[in-house]
Motif scaffolding. Structure first.
Motif, PDB file in Angstrom:
ATOM      1  N   UNK A 191       0.855  -1.186   0.000  1.00  0.00           N
ATOM      2  CA  UNK A 191       0.000   0.000   0.000  1.00  0.00           C
ATOM      3  C   UNK A 191       0.886   1.228   0.000  1.00  0.00           C
ATOM      4  N   UNK A 192       0.732   2.083   1.015  1.00  0.00           N
ATOM      5  CA  UNK A 192       1.560   3.286   1.103  1.00  0.00           C
ATOM      6  C   UNK A 192       2.751   3.111   2.042  1.00  0.00           C
ATOM      7  N   UNK A 193       3.118   1.876   2.332  1.00  0.00           N
ATOM      8  CA  UNK A 193       4.201   1.614   3.268  1.00  0.00           C
ATOM      9  C   UNK A 193       5.543   2.162   2.803  1.00  0.00           C
ATOM     10  N   UNK A 194       6.344   2.599   3.780  1.00  0.00           N
ATOM     11  CA  UNK A 194       7.660   3.190   3.536  1.00  0.00           C
ATOM     12  C   UNK A 194       8.704   2.355   4.269  1.00  0.00           C
ATOM     13  N   UNK A 195       9.830   2.089   3.609  1.00  0.00           N
ATOM     14  CA  UNK A 195      10.947   1.394   4.244  1.00  0.00           C
ATOM     15  C   UNK A 195      12.217   2.196   4.006  1.00  0.00           C
ATOM     16  N   UNK A 196      12.842   2.646   5.092  1.00  0.00           N
ATOM     17  CA  UNK A 196      14.134   3.317   5.031  1.00  0.00           C
ATOM     18  C   UNK A 196      15.212   2.377   5.519  1.00  0.00           C
ATOM     19  N   UNK A 197      16.328   2.312   4.796  1.00  0.00           N
ATOM     20  CA  UNK A 197      17.415   1.385   5.117  1.00  0.00           C
ATOM     21  C   UNK A 197      18.696   2.175   5.348  1.00  0.00           C
ATOM     22  N   UNK A 198      19.407   1.841   6.427  1.00  0.00           N
ATOM     23  CA  UNK A 198      20.727   2.410   6.691  1.00  0.00           C
ATOM     24  C   UNK A 198      21.647   1.272   7.117  1.00  0.00           C
ATOM     25  N   UNK A 199      22.678   1.028   6.316  1.00  0.00           N
ATOM     26  CA  UNK A 199      23.637  -0.046   6.606  1.00  0.00           C
ATOM     27  C   UNK A 199      24.886   0.560   7.220  1.00  0.00           C
ATOM     28  N   UNK A 244       1.251   1.358   6.808  1.00  0.00           N
ATOM     29  CA  UNK A 244      -0.109   1.850   6.573  1.00  0.00           C
ATOM     30  C   UNK A 244      -1.136   0.991   7.307  1.00  0.00           C
ATOM     31  N   UNK A 245      -2.356   1.507   7.394  1.00  0.00           N
ATOM     32  CA  UNK A 245      -3.549   0.728   7.760  1.00  0.00           C
ATOM     33  C   UNK A 245      -3.392  -0.094   9.028  1.00  0.00           C
ATOM     34  N   UNK A 246      -2.829   0.504  10.074  1.00  0.00           N
ATOM     35  CA  UNK A 246      -2.785  -0.210  11.352  1.00  0.00           C
ATOM     36  C   UNK A 246      -4.151  -0.214  12.013  1.00  0.00           C
ATOM     37  N   UNK A 247      -4.883   0.880  11.900  1.00  0.00           N
ATOM     38  CA  UNK A 247      -6.179   0.978  12.574  1.00  0.00           C
ATOM     39  C   UNK A 247      -7.191  -0.037  12.054  1.00  0.00           C
ATOM     40  N   UNK A 248      -7.000  -0.517  10.844  1.00  0.00           N
ATOM     41  CA  UNK A 248      -7.871  -1.548  10.297  1.00  0.00           C
ATOM     42  C   UNK A 248      -7.230  -2.928  10.396  1.00  0.00           C
ATOM     43  N   UNK A 249      -6.085  -3.020  11.049  1.00  0.00           N
ATOM     44  CA  UNK A 249      -5.365  -4.277  11.277  1.00  0.00           C
ATOM     45  C   UNK A 249      -5.018  -4.990   9.972  1.00  0.00           C
ATOM     46  N   UNK A 250      -4.728  -4.215   8.927  1.00  0.00           N
ATOM     47  CA  UNK A 250      -4.422  -4.789   7.619  1.00  0.00           C
ATOM     48  C   UNK A 250      -2.995  -4.520   7.159  1.00  0.00           C
ATOM     49  N   UNK A 251      -2.375  -3.462   7.671  1.00  0.00           N
ATOM     50  CA  UNK A 251      -1.128  -2.987   7.089  1.00  0.00           C
ATOM     51  C   UNK A 251       0.060  -3.897   7.279  1.00  0.00           C
ATOM     52  N   UNK A 252       0.218  -4.504   8.455  1.00  0.00           N
ATOM     53  CA  UNK A 252       1.367  -5.380   8.696  1.00  0.00           C
ATOM     54  C   UNK A 252       1.327  -6.570   7.759  1.00  0.00           C
ATOM     55  N   UNK A 281       8.230  -7.714   2.461  1.00  0.00           N
ATOM     56  CA  UNK A 281       9.032  -6.845   3.328  1.00  0.00           C
ATOM     57  C   UNK A 281      10.336  -7.515   3.743  1.00  0.00           C
ATOM     58  N   UNK A 282      10.250  -8.725   4.282  1.00  0.00           N
ATOM     59  CA  UNK A 282      11.455  -9.392   4.769  1.00  0.00           C
ATOM     60  C   UNK A 282      12.310  -9.940   3.622  1.00  0.00           C
ATOM     61  N   UNK A 283      11.658 -10.424   2.570  1.00  0.00           N
ATOM     62  CA  UNK A 283      12.420 -10.961   1.434  1.00  0.00           C
ATOM     63  C   UNK A 283      13.200  -9.858   0.722  1.00  0.00           C
ATOM     64  N   UNK A 284      12.633  -8.695   0.638  1.00  0.00           N
ATOM     65  CA  UNK A 284      13.252  -7.598  -0.113  1.00  0.00           C
ATOM     66  C   UNK A 284      14.276  -6.805   0.688  1.00  0.00           C
ATOM     67  N   UNK A 285      14.084  -6.720   2.004  1.00  0.00           N
ATOM     68  CA  UNK A 285      14.949  -5.854   2.799  1.00  0.00           C
ATOM     69  C   UNK A 285      15.726  -6.596   3.877  1.00  0.00           C
ATOM     70  N   UNK A 286      15.481  -7.877   4.021  1.00  0.00           N
ATOM     71  CA  UNK A 286      16.173  -8.672   5.026  1.00  0.00           C
ATOM     72  C   UNK A 286      15.293  -8.950   6.228  1.00  0.00           C
TER      73      UNK A 286
END
Length: 393
Positions: free
Chosen positions: A45-53, A123-131, A139-144
């Protein structure tokens, strides 16, 4: 701190509902990029992932939520919501600003930690859908896959304090939508109808026995019928009635028993009324109980006590609120979670003198004391991240 405060004020004044967090996501992403993160947008959805190695080491994930609630704000704040009928009444704006502020501190002090830091705007925590949506989008496959996922949540505790639990932090929950099918007709000839309003009313009353008569007193269970909709005029018996039900419990087992009982009662009341069709019972969402990892909790609490002083780190008794953060604990991933106080001394005294509770989360009057709560949220998250990088490494 100044940048984080600016972000908070922007977010609070421009809230967006679940699934529509375009501006919120972009503001959060921009702040992460400005402090050196490699940012990916549009995850689940509108989720954002910031990565700093920062060299070899573990992977930690910090999660904050993007969405607001459909509530009309009544705080009177100079930076109150400018969006009619929408406000950040659960502190997600403070969570985002704290996460961004902690990231800025960690990015500026790379010699204090080693590993990979992921900062997620969900996104969408209030509807319990975003995670679930972010995980399904890789999420985990793409960013670790992280070793530990961290989050914090506002609570009506004294601003500048933190609270940790020694068991479940939040309840397991399930949301059910029910449609009761009747037979409509003229109010003057009720014998020719099957009135779904009467069936719905009987159902609402009987559902109260799920807690009072089918739940052990030692279990914590709450059942709420938050919405009942039927008909449009007093002289017409409608064809249908709709119920929205939320069930919450301290354990997943108690939740399952309560959901089964609620479903049985809905079906039985419809049968007793002679409804022409079985009711539609739809499970809209479900989330497990939030039970953070004990070892991670102990490590973070000890670090918070050193940073803030033991007198500012309280015990959290647990809550029947719920959220989808536990979904991130898959495949051996640990979680750490704590509460951040938001109530100013003035708010505390006013509530006490009026013999009423402090305006809680989801209240139209919920107004965190940002001058104290935001620095505490930033320091709490940065301290926890540094500690868990050491613990895991």
């Amino acid at each position: 701190m100044r940048a984080a405060l600016g972000l908070y004020l922007e977010l609070h004044a421009h809230p967006e509902l679940s699934g529509a967090e375009t501006g919120t996501a972009e503001r959060f992403a921009g702040h992460l990029e400005g402090d050196g993160a490699t940012v990916t947008r549009g995850i689940g959805g509108h989720g954002v992932v910031g990565v700093l190695r920062n060299g070899p080491g573990p992977t930690l994930l910090v999660r904050a939520e993007l969405d607001a609630l459909p509530i009309t704000e009544r705080t009177g704040l100079a930076y109150a919501s400018t969006v009619p009928g929408t406000m950040h009444a659960c502190g997600h704006d403070l969570h985002l600003a704290s996460a961004a502020g902690a990231f800025a501190l960690l990015a500026a002090e790379p010699d204090t930690w080693n590993g990979t830091l992921l900062v997620v705007g969900q996104p969408a925590e209030e509807t319990l859908e975003g995670a679930d949506a972010m995980l399904a989008d890789g999420l985990y496959e793409r960013f670790g896959t992280p070793d530990t996922v961290l989050a914090q949540h506002t609570a009506p505790l004294p601003a500048g304090t933190l609270a940790h639990g020694r068991g479940p932090m939040m309840a397991a929950s399930a949301a059910l939508d029910v449609v009761i099918h009747g037979r409509g007709g003229h109010a003057g000839t009720p014998q020719l109808t099957v009135d779904p309003v009467v069936t719905a009313a009987a159902t609402v009353m009987r559902l109260q026995t799920v807690v009072s008569r089918e739940t052990a007193p030692s279990d914590q269970v709450v059942l709420t019928v938050g919405s009942l909709r039927a008909g449009s005029r007093g002289n017409v018996v409608p064809d249908e009635a709709e119920l929205s039900i939320t069930v919450r419990a301290a354990t997943d087992q108690a939740l399952e028993r309560a959901v089964e009982a609620a479903t049985r009662i809905v079906r039985a009341e419809c049968a007793a009324s002679g409804c022409p069709e079985d009711p539609d019972v739809t499970l809209v969402s479900r989330s497990p109980a939030l039970l953070p990892d004990p070892a991670a909790t102990a490590a973070v609490r000890a670090a918070h006590e050193r940073e803030f002083g033991r007198h500012r780190v309280l015990d959290w008794p647990g809550s029947m609120a719920t959220e989808d953060f536990p979904r991130f604990a898959v495949g051996g991933v640990r979680t750490a979670y704590w509460m951040v106080g938001t109530t100013s001394p003035r708010q505390w005294r006013a509530a006490h003198s009026a013999a009423r509770p402090v305006p809680p989360n989801h209240s139209a009057e919920f107004a965190p004391d940002v001058r104290t709560a935001l620095p505490a949220g930033i320091a709490a998250m940065a301290t926890a991240v540094r500690q868990l990088f050491k613990e895991t490494w």
